[in-house]
Design a protein around this motif. Structure first.
Motif, PDB file in Angstrom:
ATOM      1  N   VAL A 148     -37.329  -7.247  58.527  1.00 55.29           N
ATOM      2  CA  VAL A 148     -36.855  -8.034  57.490  1.00 55.29           C
ATOM      3  C   VAL A 148     -36.772  -7.213  56.305  1.00 55.29           C
ATOM      4  CG1 VAL A 148     -37.751  -9.907  55.822  1.00 55.29           C
ATOM      5  CG2 VAL A 148     -38.220 -10.100  58.401  1.00 55.29           C
ATOM      6  N   GLU A 149     -37.464  -6.443  55.679  1.00 56.13           N
ATOM      7  CA  GLU A 149     -37.336  -5.764  54.760  1.00 56.13           C
ATOM      8  C   GLU A 149     -35.946  -4.918  54.447  1.00 56.13           C
ATOM      9  OE1 GLU A 149     -38.786  -5.919  51.700  1.00 56.13           O
ATOM     10  OE2 GLU A 149     -40.274  -7.534  52.597  1.00 56.13           O
ATOM     11  N   VAL A 150     -35.374  -4.428  55.694  1.00 60.24           N
ATOM     12  CA  VAL A 150     -34.243  -3.517  55.530  1.00 60.24           C
ATOM     13  C   VAL A 150     -33.172  -4.285  55.614  1.00 60.24           C
ATOM     14  CG1 VAL A 150     -35.572  -1.661  56.709  1.00 60.24           C
ATOM     15  CG2 VAL A 150     -34.276  -3.160  57.964  1.00 60.24           C
ATOM     16  N   HIS A 151     -33.176  -5.306  55.837  1.00 56.57           N
ATOM     17  CA  HIS A 151     -31.800  -6.329  55.754  1.00 56.57           C
ATOM     18  C   HIS A 151     -31.649  -6.688  54.414  1.00 56.57           C
ATOM     19  CE1 HIS A 151     -32.437  -6.304  60.069  1.00 56.57           C
ATOM     20  NE2 HIS A 151     -31.269  -6.594  60.220  1.00 56.57           N
ATOM     21  N   HIS A 152     -30.401  -6.743  54.081  1.00 63.23           N
ATOM     22  CA  HIS A 152     -29.894  -7.071  52.678  1.00 63.23           C
ATOM     23  C   HIS A 152     -28.624  -8.107  52.725  1.00 63.23           C
ATOM     24  CE1 HIS A 152     -32.864  -4.407  51.169  1.00 63.23           C
ATOM     25  NE2 HIS A 152     -32.329  -3.175  51.855  1.00 63.23           N
ATOM     26  N   ASP A 153     -28.081  -8.268  51.492  1.00 66.33           N
ATOM     27  CA  ASP A 153     -26.720  -8.915  51.434  1.00 66.33           C
ATOM     28  C   ASP A 153     -26.847 -10.527  52.125  1.00 66.33           C
ATOM     29  OD1 ASP A 153     -25.912  -6.828  50.130  1.00 66.33           O
ATOM     30  OD2 ASP A 153     -25.108  -6.166  51.758  1.00 66.33           O
ATOM     31  N   THR A 154     -25.807 -10.688  52.748  1.00 64.19           N
ATOM     32  CA  THR A 154     -25.780 -12.218  53.326  1.00 64.19           C
ATOM     33  C   THR A 154     -26.817 -12.315  54.514  1.00 64.19           C
ATOM     34  OG1 THR A 154     -23.902 -11.438  54.884  1.00 64.19           O
ATOM     35  CG2 THR A 154     -23.538 -12.449  52.703  1.00 64.19           C
ATOM     36  N   THR A 155     -27.120 -11.239  55.007  1.00 67.51           N
ATOM     37  CA  THR A 155     -28.359 -11.330  56.080  1.00 67.51           C
ATOM     38  C   THR A 155     -29.390 -12.175  55.524  1.00 67.51           C
ATOM     39  OG1 THR A 155     -27.503  -9.237  57.065  1.00 67.51           O
ATOM     40  CG2 THR A 155     -29.454 -10.138  57.738  1.00 67.51           C
ATOM     41  N   VAL A 156     -29.906 -12.128  54.348  1.00 69.29           N
ATOM     42  CA  VAL A 156     -30.933 -12.814  53.772  1.00 69.29           C
ATOM     43  C   VAL A 156     -30.675 -14.292  54.083  1.00 69.29           C
ATOM     44  CG1 VAL A 156     -30.062 -13.312  51.507  1.00 69.29           C
ATOM     45  CG2 VAL A 156     -32.453 -13.243  51.741  1.00 69.29           C
ATOM     46  N   LEU A 157     -29.497 -14.852  53.988  1.00 67.02           N
ATOM     47  CA  LEU A 157     -29.258 -16.348  54.255  1.00 67.02           C
ATOM     48  C   LEU A 157     -29.904 -16.735  55.826  1.00 67.02           C
ATOM     49  CD1 LEU A 157     -25.863 -16.638  52.893  1.00 67.02           C
ATOM     50  CD2 LEU A 157     -27.923 -17.538  51.994  1.00 67.02           C
ATOM     51  N   GLU A 158     -29.738 -15.716  56.863  1.00 63.86           N
ATOM     52  CA  GLU A 158     -30.042 -16.216  58.223  1.00 63.86           C
ATOM     53  C   GLU A 158     -31.791 -16.162  58.008  1.00 63.86           C
ATOM     54  OE1 GLU A 158     -28.658 -13.295  60.881  1.00 63.86           O
ATOM     55  OE2 GLU A 158     -26.461 -13.418  60.278  1.00 63.86           O
ATOM     56  N   PHE A 159     -32.525 -15.501  57.133  1.00 63.65           N
ATOM     57  CA  PHE A 159     -33.916 -15.410  57.112  1.00 63.65           C
ATOM     58  C   PHE A 159     -34.234 -17.026  56.286  1.00 63.65           C
ATOM     59  CE2 PHE A 159     -33.512 -10.786  57.076  1.00 63.65           C
ATOM     60  CZ  PHE A 159     -34.194 -10.540  58.253  1.00 63.65           C
ATOM     61  N   GLY A 180     -34.538 -13.918  46.754  1.00 67.61           N
ATOM     62  CA  GLY A 180     -33.316 -14.987  46.394  1.00 67.61           C
ATOM     63  C   GLY A 180     -34.035 -15.966  45.580  1.00 67.61           C
ATOM     64  N   ARG A 181     -35.414 -16.206  45.532  1.00 68.00           N
ATOM     65  CA  ARG A 181     -35.937 -17.440  44.727  1.00 68.00           C
ATOM     66  C   ARG A 181     -36.091 -16.905  43.332  1.00 68.00           C
ATOM     67  NH1 ARG A 181     -40.248 -17.694  49.380  1.00 68.00           N
ATOM     68  NH2 ARG A 181     -41.800 -18.611  48.138  1.00 68.00           N
ATOM     69  N   ILE A 182     -36.378 -15.613  43.268  1.00 64.14           N
ATOM     70  CA  ILE A 182     -36.434 -15.063  42.146  1.00 64.14           C
ATOM     71  C   ILE A 182     -35.220 -14.906  41.154  1.00 64.14           C
ATOM     72  CG2 ILE A 182     -37.155 -12.753  40.662  1.00 64.14           C
ATOM     73  CD1 ILE A 182     -39.235 -12.060  42.907  1.00 64.14           C
ATOM     74  N   TRP A 183     -34.271 -14.363  42.066  1.00 64.88           N
ATOM     75  CA  TRP A 183     -32.836 -14.468  41.416  1.00 64.88           C
ATOM     76  C   TRP A 183     -32.483 -15.757  40.818  1.00 64.88           C
ATOM     77  CZ3 TRP A 183     -27.811 -13.290  44.800  1.00 64.88           C
ATOM     78  CH2 TRP A 183     -26.942 -13.123  44.141  1.00 64.88           C
ATOM     79  N   ARG A 184     -32.505 -16.752  41.806  1.00 65.32           N
ATOM     80  CA  ARG A 184     -32.192 -18.150  41.251  1.00 65.32           C
ATOM     81  C   ARG A 184     -33.012 -18.531  39.998  1.00 65.32           C
ATOM     82  NH1 ARG A 184     -34.295 -23.614  43.870  1.00 65.32           N
ATOM     83  NH2 ARG A 184     -32.947 -25.293  42.939  1.00 65.32           N
ATOM     84  N   GLY A 185     -34.427 -18.139  40.038  1.00 65.46           N
ATOM     85  CA  GLY A 185     -35.033 -18.568  38.757  1.00 65.46           C
ATOM     86  C   GLY A 185     -34.846 -17.870  37.624  1.00 65.46           C
ATOM     87  N   LEU A 186     -34.179 -16.698  37.700  1.00 64.69           N
ATOM     88  CA  LEU A 186     -33.710 -15.802  36.352  1.00 64.69           C
ATOM     89  C   LEU A 186     -32.428 -16.296  36.033  1.00 64.69           C
ATOM     90  CD1 LEU A 186     -35.078 -12.496  37.393  1.00 64.69           C
ATOM     91  CD2 LEU A 186     -36.144 -13.897  35.692  1.00 64.69           C
ATOM     92  N   THR A 187     -31.556 -16.769  36.750  1.00 63.18           N
ATOM     93  CA  THR A 187     -30.242 -16.952  36.382  1.00 63.18           C
ATOM     94  C   THR A 187     -29.764 -18.530  36.479  1.00 63.18           C
ATOM     95  OG1 THR A 187     -29.466 -17.034  38.848  1.00 63.18           O
ATOM     96  CG2 THR A 187     -29.391 -14.955  37.572  1.00 63.18           C
ATOM     97  N   GLN A 188     -30.729 -19.698  36.808  1.00 59.13           N
ATOM     98  CA  GLN A 188     -30.107 -20.939  37.004  1.00 59.13           C
ATOM     99  C   GLN A 188     -30.987 -21.462  36.307  1.00 59.13           C
ATOM    100  OE1 GLN A 188     -30.984 -23.192  40.598  1.00 59.13           O
ATOM    101  NE2 GLN A 188     -28.737 -24.330  40.514  1.00 59.13           N
ATOM    102  N   GLU A 189     -30.365 -22.572  35.227  1.00 57.98           N
ATOM    103  CA  GLU A 189     -31.189 -22.934  34.256  1.00 57.98           C
ATOM    104  C   GLU A 189     -32.049 -24.271  34.868  1.00 57.98           C
ATOM    105  OE1 GLU A 189     -30.492 -25.679  29.842  1.00 57.98           O
ATOM    106  OE2 GLU A 189     -28.774 -24.596  31.201  1.00 57.98           O
ATOM    107  N   GLY A 190     -33.289 -24.247  34.505  1.00 57.28           N
ATOM    108  CA  GLY A 190     -34.271 -25.249  35.009  1.00 57.28           C
ATOM    109  C   GLY A 190     -34.617 -24.997  36.507  1.00 57.28           C
ATOM    110  N   ALA A 191     -34.226 -23.690  36.963  1.00 57.84           N
ATOM    111  CA  ALA A 191     -34.756 -23.744  38.345  1.00 57.84           C
ATOM    112  C   ALA A 191     -36.309 -23.459  38.734  1.00 57.84           C
ATOM    113  CB  ALA A 191     -34.153 -22.355  38.986  1.00 57.84           C
ATOM    114  N   TRP A 192     -37.137 -22.957  37.650  1.00 56.66           N
ATOM    115  CA  TRP A 192     -38.233 -22.756  37.725  1.00 56.66           C
ATOM    116  C   TRP A 192     -39.171 -24.167  37.534  1.00 56.66           C
ATOM    117  CZ3 TRP A 192     -39.899 -18.764  40.329  1.00 56.66           C
ATOM    118  CH2 TRP A 192     -39.540 -17.495  39.891  1.00 56.66           C
ATOM    119  N   GLY A 193     -38.688 -25.072  36.843  1.00 57.54           N
ATOM    120  CA  GLY A 193     -38.927 -26.426  36.596  1.00 57.54           C
ATOM    121  C   GLY A 193     -38.943 -27.252  37.858  1.00 57.54           C
ATOM    122  N   ARG A 194     -37.848 -26.992  38.550  1.00 58.63           N
ATOM    123  CA  ARG A 194     -37.462 -27.756  39.510  1.00 58.63           C
ATOM    124  C   ARG A 194     -38.327 -27.484  40.577  1.00 58.63           C
ATOM    125  NH1 ARG A 194     -32.527 -26.418  39.847  1.00 58.63           N
ATOM    126  NH2 ARG A 194     -31.855 -27.637  38.299  1.00 58.63           N
TER     127      ARG A 194
END
Length: 226
Positions: free
Chosen positions: A82-93, A170-184
């Motif tokens: 799991v850890e060695v996969h990156h980029d769009t492969t994360v969507l499969e996870f 991916g969740r951290i990235w969303r939390g830092l860049t999308q407004e209101g993500a943590w509250g949601r």
């Protein structure tokens, strides 16, 4: 079949048949090689591979033992994959997590005790709008870990734990860049927990699906736009 693969299969057959049980010590290398009709080199390679898979435990100066073979131990090897996969492969996870986690949540709705529900509610209440990103991430991870554990299925729990690494990024990235993500996220956690507390597995499953799919959808769009 390669010689090493054949050696691995022979040892696996001994474990499956019960000739070797969890905690058993393997015979001396020379004796086991002769018993299986293998060279000592191929046997040595097989033992090395099975130790990496956490099937065998090589103890220097003591011998080689069959591990406990518990699912959480054997599935540890998955974390590396799991850890060695990156980029769009994360969507499969994320897709796999979306399939598994709602079922874990539904099972937890039937199996969590009232005390566990109360403890988890107190856990969610420890974070707020002024919490640091590190605290929010830690709270998120622990929330999902407790629910997976409460499902009562150790295999499912281990699979979800091993998926937490790349999906958490991916969740951290969303939390830092999308407004209101943590509250949601916090509101969805509360909704999931309310459904568990009300012993409504179908409602809990639905909220969990929405919760995971929301991050997956955002990440998919972000990766396609980048």
């Amino acid at each position: 079949m390669a010689v090493t693969d054949e050696a691995i299969e022979r040892i696996k057959e001994m474990i499956v048949s019960g000739a070797l049980r969890p905690g058993d010590r393997l015979p001396r290398e020379a004796d086991l090689a002769a018993q299986l009709g293998l060279s000592r080199n191929s046997l040595r390679e097989a033992v090395r591979a099975l130790s990496l898979m956490r099937v065998l435990d090589v103890r220097q100066g003591d011998g080689t033992y069959v591990t406990s073979l518990e699912p959480n131990l054997l599935l540890d090897a998955l974390s590396f994959v799991v850890e060695v996969h990156h980029d769009t492969t994360v969507l499969e996870f994320f897709e796999v997590r979306r399939l598994l986690e709602p079922h874990a949540v539904a099972m937890a709705a039937l199996r969590m005790t009232d005390e566990q529900v109360g403890d988890l509610r107190a856990h969610l209440d420890r974070v707020g709008a002024d919490s640091s990103a590190d605290d929010l991430v830690a709270n998120d991870l622990e929330f999902h870990r407790r629910i997976a554990e409460a499902s009562g299925n150790s295999v499912l729990c281990s699979l979800l734990e091993n998926l937490s690494g790349p999906t958490m990024r991916g969740r951290i990235w969303r939390g830092l860049t999308q407004e209101g993500a943590w509250g949601r996220t916090h509101a969805e956690h509360q909704a999931i927990l309310d459904a568990i507390a009300d012993r409504q597995p179908d409602v809990a499953r639905g909220w969990a699906t929405v919760h995971v799919a929301g991050v997956e959808q955002w990440l998919r769009r972000s990766l396609l736009d980048s």
